[in-house]
Design an enzyme around this catalytic site. Sequence first.
Site, PDB file in Angstrom:
ATOM      1  N   HIS A 106       0.832  -1.209   0.000  1.00  0.00           N
ATOM      2  CA  HIS A 106       0.000   0.000   0.000  1.00  0.00           C
ATOM      3  C   HIS A 106       0.867   1.259   0.000  1.00  0.00           C
ATOM      4  CE1 HIS A 106      -3.064  -2.925   0.882  1.00  0.00           C
ATOM      5  NE2 HIS A 106      -3.985  -1.987   0.718  1.00  0.00           N
ATOM      6  N   SER A 123      -6.492   4.061  -5.582  1.00  0.00           N
ATOM      7  CA  SER A 123      -5.939   4.734  -4.412  1.00  0.00           C
ATOM      8  C   SER A 123      -6.072   6.260  -4.538  1.00  0.00           C
ATOM      9  CB  SER A 123      -4.470   4.333  -4.238  1.00  0.00           C
ATOM     10  OG  SER A 123      -3.954   4.927  -3.089  1.00  0.00           O
ATOM     11  N   GLN A 127      -7.953   8.451  -1.756  1.00  0.00           N
ATOM     12  CA  GLN A 127      -7.250   9.483  -0.986  1.00  0.00           C
ATOM     13  C   GLN A 127      -7.914  10.845  -1.187  1.00  0.00           C
ATOM     14  OE1 GLN A 127      -3.099   9.288  -0.382  1.00  0.00           O
ATOM     15  NE2 GLN A 127      -2.880   7.199  -1.148  1.00  0.00           N
ATOM     16  N   VAL A 159      -2.103   1.589   7.169  1.00  0.00           N
ATOM     17  CA  VAL A 159      -3.194   1.366   6.195  1.00  0.00           C
ATOM     18  C   VAL A 159      -4.538   1.580   6.874  1.00  0.00           C
ATOM     19  CG1 VAL A 159      -4.331  -0.313   4.685  1.00  0.00           C
ATOM     20  CG2 VAL A 159      -1.839  -0.223   4.765  1.00  0.00           C
ATOM     21  N   ILE A 160      -5.355   2.390   6.226  1.00  0.00           N
ATOM     22  CA  ILE A 160      -6.715   2.647   6.714  1.00  0.00           C
ATOM     23  C   ILE A 160      -7.613   2.835   5.492  1.00  0.00           C
ATOM     24  CG2 ILE A 160      -6.461   5.176   6.874  1.00  0.00           C
ATOM     25  CD1 ILE A 160      -8.051   5.002   9.548  1.00  0.00           C
TER      26      ILE A 160
END
Length: 211
Positions: A106, A123, A127, A159-160
Amino acid sequence: MNIIIFIVLMTVTCWLRLCLYHFKFAGSFSLSKRNKIKKMLISEVNALGFEEFIKIFGNVVEMCPLVAAAVWSNLPFQDLESLQNSIETFVDQLPLAGKAGILRCHPDLAGRLAAADQLTDESKLEQKAAGLDDLTPSEKFQMDSLNTRYKDKFGFPFVICARENKKDAILKGLAQRLNNDKDQEIHTGVAEVKKICWLRLTSIVSTKSSL
Ligand SMILES: NC(=O)N[C@H]1NC(=O)NC1=O
């Protein structure tokens, strides 16, 4: 004088009509464009060959096409939940080093890859949804230093699931989770990977379809 008033009125009316036309059709155009990205049915997923399956699902776990490659052999799936369960079972069976490896794939949140516009499409969207593309200089400094401390401590990035959090919650979570131990963080990180995976799957496949 009357003619001037008439011309002004006509100009204003035309302008208003143009605005209405723009909003009506610009709106429906973007909506129809969105509708064109039709979600797959589970029956269509089940008909996919290996290569197509990897092309479509290879990034549901970030940069880990091996996960999709592994679950393809479990086709056919009853519904989208079964596909998710199959992915989760595969990930759960990995040794701790394998789980940490998944976390390592990630990108940092608001990190180097984001700055260089080198994130995966998924991603990047996630984000952005959390507002991480819009940090103040002080938030960016906080994020960078917490990310560095986290990686120094655990050896993998924080990582979230960004789509389930906003930037403030992410900064708070990052600071809190720094207090955990490594096994706890592998466990929590993997739970977040599963949430990210589910949201990515639901953007590809209709949740309503079942066999
Ligand atoms: N580091 C990290 O959590 N990255 C991920 N989170 C998310 O929602 N998308 C990602 O790429």
